[in-house]
Design a protein around this motif. Sequence first.
Motif, mmCIF file in Angstrom:
data_model
loop_
_atom_site.group_PDB
_atom_site.id
_atom_site.type_symbol
_atom_site.label_atom_id
_atom_site.label_comp_id
_atom_site.label_asym_id
_atom_site.label_seq_id
_atom_site.Cartn_x
_atom_site.Cartn_y
_atom_site.Cartn_z
ATOM 1 N N LEU A 151 46.194 31.479 55.517
ATOM 2 C CA LEU A 151 44.910 32.165 55.405
ATOM 3 C C LEU A 151 45.090 33.545 54.770
ATOM 4 C CD1 LEU A 151 43.295 31.245 58.852
ATOM 5 C CD2 LEU A 151 42.853 30.219 56.620
ATOM 6 N N ALA A 152 46.211 34.218 55.090
ATOM 7 C CA ALA A 152 46.506 35.512 54.469
ATOM 8 C C ALA A 152 46.706 35.351 52.968
ATOM 9 C CB ALA A 152 47.746 36.113 55.113
ATOM 10 N N CYS A 153 47.373 34.287 52.554
ATOM 11 C CA CYS A 153 47.552 34.023 51.123
ATOM 12 C C CYS A 153 46.209 33.763 50.447
ATOM 13 C CB CYS A 153 48.479 32.833 50.925
ATOM 14 S SG CYS A 153 50.186 33.113 51.433
ATOM 15 N N LEU A 154 45.323 33.053 51.143
ATOM 16 C CA LEU A 154 43.989 32.781 50.591
ATOM 17 C C LEU A 154 43.212 34.077 50.387
ATOM 18 C CD1 LEU A 154 41.647 30.857 49.849
ATOM 19 C CD2 LEU A 154 41.053 30.836 52.274
ATOM 20 N N ILE A 155 43.235 34.952 51.383
ATOM 21 C CA ILE A 155 42.519 36.226 51.272
ATOM 22 C C ILE A 155 43.076 37.053 50.117
ATOM 23 C CG2 ILE A 155 42.090 38.427 52.433
ATOM 24 C CD1 ILE A 155 41.963 36.906 55.060
ATOM 25 N N THR A 156 44.400 37.092 49.999
ATOM 26 C CA THR A 156 45.028 37.844 48.915
ATOM 27 C C THR A 156 44.611 37.290 47.559
ATOM 28 O OG1 THR A 156 46.932 38.297 50.332
ATOM 29 C CG2 THR A 156 47.224 38.629 47.973
ATOM 30 N N MET A 157 44.570 35.966 47.437
ATOM 31 C CA MET A 157 44.157 35.353 46.181
ATOM 32 C C MET A 157 42.706 35.690 45.855
ATOM 33 S SD MET A 157 44.063 31.311 45.162
ATOM 34 C CE MET A 157 42.664 31.034 46.262
ATOM 35 N N LEU A 158 41.837 35.655 46.864
ATOM 36 C CA LEU A 158 40.434 35.987 46.640
ATOM 37 C C LEU A 158 40.268 37.442 46.221
ATOM 38 C CD1 LEU A 158 38.803 34.132 49.675
ATOM 39 C CD2 LEU A 158 38.667 33.483 47.265
ATOM 40 N N ILE A 159 41.032 38.344 46.854
ATOM 41 C CA ILE A 159 40.952 39.757 46.511
ATOM 42 C C ILE A 159 41.396 39.992 45.077
ATOM 43 C CG2 ILE A 159 41.961 42.026 46.988
ATOM 44 C CD1 ILE A 159 41.976 41.290 49.938
ATOM 45 N N LYS A 160 42.478 39.323 44.660
ATOM 46 C CA LYS A 160 43.020 39.522 43.321
ATOM 47 C C LYS A 160 42.071 39.017 42.237
ATOM 48 C CE LYS A 160 47.976 39.646 44.203
ATOM 49 N NZ LYS A 160 48.140 40.939 43.504
ATOM 50 N N HIS A 161 41.261 38.032 42.555
ATOM 51 C CA HIS A 161 40.368 37.454 41.551
ATOM 52 C C HIS A 161 38.918 37.887 41.740
ATOM 53 C CE1 HIS A 161 43.901 34.786 41.297
ATOM 54 N NE2 HIS A 161 43.523 34.602 40.050
ATOM 55 N N SER A 162 38.708 38.941 42.495
ATOM 56 C CA SER A 162 37.358 39.464 42.710
ATOM 57 C C SER A 162 37.219 40.829 42.064
ATOM 58 C CB SER A 162 37.044 39.564 44.209
ATOM 59 O OG SER A 162 37.129 38.300 44.822
ATOM 60 N N ARG A 163 36.065 41.111 41.543
ATOM 61 C CA ARG A 163 35.768 42.411 40.944
ATOM 62 C C ARG A 163 34.888 43.187 41.917
ATOM 63 N NH1 ARG A 163 35.371 45.055 36.012
ATOM 64 N NH2 ARG A 163 33.555 46.403 35.756
ATOM 65 N N PHE A 164 35.481 44.239 42.521
ATOM 66 C CA PHE A 164 34.754 45.012 43.525
ATOM 67 C C PHE A 164 33.877 46.052 42.836
ATOM 68 C CE2 PHE A 164 38.199 43.335 46.060
ATOM 69 C CZ PHE A 164 37.568 43.023 47.247
ATOM 70 N N GLU A 165 32.597 45.917 43.008
ATOM 71 C CA GLU A 165 31.639 46.892 42.528
ATOM 72 C C GLU A 165 30.673 47.205 43.659
ATOM 73 O OE1 GLU A 165 29.781 45.395 39.046
ATOM 74 O OE2 GLU A 165 31.588 45.516 37.819
ATOM 75 N N SER A 166 29.965 48.310 43.497
ATOM 76 C CA SER A 166 29.035 48.719 44.547
ATOM 77 C C SER A 166 27.933 47.688 44.749
ATOM 78 C CB SER A 166 28.415 50.076 44.188
ATOM 79 O OG SER A 166 27.767 50.015 42.922
ATOM 80 N N SER A 167 27.617 46.904 43.722
ATOM 81 C CA SER A 167 26.514 45.955 43.810
ATOM 82 C C SER A 167 26.876 44.665 44.531
ATOM 83 C CB SER A 167 26.010 45.616 42.396
ATOM 84 O OG SER A 167 27.058 45.057 41.623
ATOM 85 N N ASN A 168 28.168 44.337 44.623
ATOM 86 C CA ASN A 168 28.534 43.049 45.216
ATOM 87 C C ASN A 168 29.614 43.150 46.278
ATOM 88 O OD1 ASN A 168 30.847 43.582 43.790
ATOM 89 N ND2 ASN A 168 30.744 41.791 42.483
ATOM 90 N N GLN A 169 30.013 44.352 46.653
ATOM 91 C CA GLN A 169 31.145 44.515 47.556
ATOM 92 C C GLN A 169 30.880 43.907 48.928
ATOM 93 O OE1 GLN A 169 32.407 48.562 48.550
ATOM 94 N NE2 GLN A 169 34.462 47.979 47.920
ATOM 95 N N LEU A 170 29.723 44.161 49.508
ATOM 96 C CA LEU A 170 29.412 43.636 50.834
ATOM 97 C C LEU A 170 29.365 42.113 50.824
ATOM 98 C CD1 LEU A 170 26.656 46.142 52.032
ATOM 99 C CD2 LEU A 170 29.106 46.175 52.507
ATOM 100 N N LEU A 171 28.804 41.535 49.775
ATOM 101 C CA LEU A 171 28.730 40.081 49.670
ATOM 102 C C LEU A 171 30.124 39.468 49.565
ATOM 103 C CD1 LEU A 171 27.097 37.481 49.371
ATOM 104 C CD2 LEU A 171 26.964 37.938 46.916
ATOM 105 N N ILE A 172 30.998 40.114 48.796
ATOM 106 C CA ILE A 172 32.354 39.590 48.636
ATOM 107 C C ILE A 172 33.090 39.597 49.965
ATOM 108 C CG2 ILE A 172 34.619 40.161 47.669
ATOM 109 C CD1 ILE A 172 33.264 40.854 45.071
#
Length: 258
Positions: A151-172
């Motif tokens: 599960l830790a590997c999954l979270i890391t993969m999701l973080i690496k492939h996500s673009r954190f912006e103020s408009s979508n951060q909470l949803l991510i």
Amino acid sequence: MQENLVNLSLEIGEMLLQCGGKVSRVESTIQRILQAYGFVRVDVFTITSEIQVTAKAEDGKIYSQIRRIDQWGIDLAELEILDRFCRKICMEKPDCAQISSGLMQLRKQKQERNQSVSAIALSYLGAILSASGFTVFFGGNLMDALAAAPLACLITMLIKHSRFESSNQLLIYFMFAFITGILGGITVKKAAFLGIFLNLDKICIGCIMLTIPGIAITNSIRDMLLGEIITGLFRLIQSLLIAMSIAGGFVAAYSCLF
């Protein structure tokens, strides 16, 4: 050239802010760079989402620019590299073309570092050790720690492939928590079917620690103690909203599972 210097100093300030630099560091860096090139007065106002610069040149001409910041994170290695680059600019005073070339090179090096096999492997290894360690710390057993690793590997993969912006951060963050909770629940049920009993709450707590904005909360308190009340409150409220989003994701996952 002077207008380009203001623009380049804003780019450096933006990069510092995006990799976790203090507001006071961003302001002092922009001031030092422009003063090194002969600007007689430099006023900088910075919050987490914006940088404003007004600089007065020796000939009396005033330059003013605003930069909107829509994404940020924590990268202490990049912060150190940028700090050295800024010191070099103040000491050697290169022209605008050299500064621009240096910034392009720094961005290219950062991309190469983030895409290197060693950096990727280290990030996954750190996530596994952190999640498993926190699982045991909060009362889990060895089997719980092993279940937290994928599960830790999954979270890391999701973080690496996500673009954190103020408009979508909470949803991510909500989706991170929801997906982790669903897969954690499925893992516990499958293990129970095989006669292996796991503690879902301990596993989820260990994984949650990978996404909790602990550094951001610490930085918000530090900013308020240093007198940066607006920035401190902004970061604190943002961190609390992220924490609520993570909690909401796990609650939603539990509601679907049980």
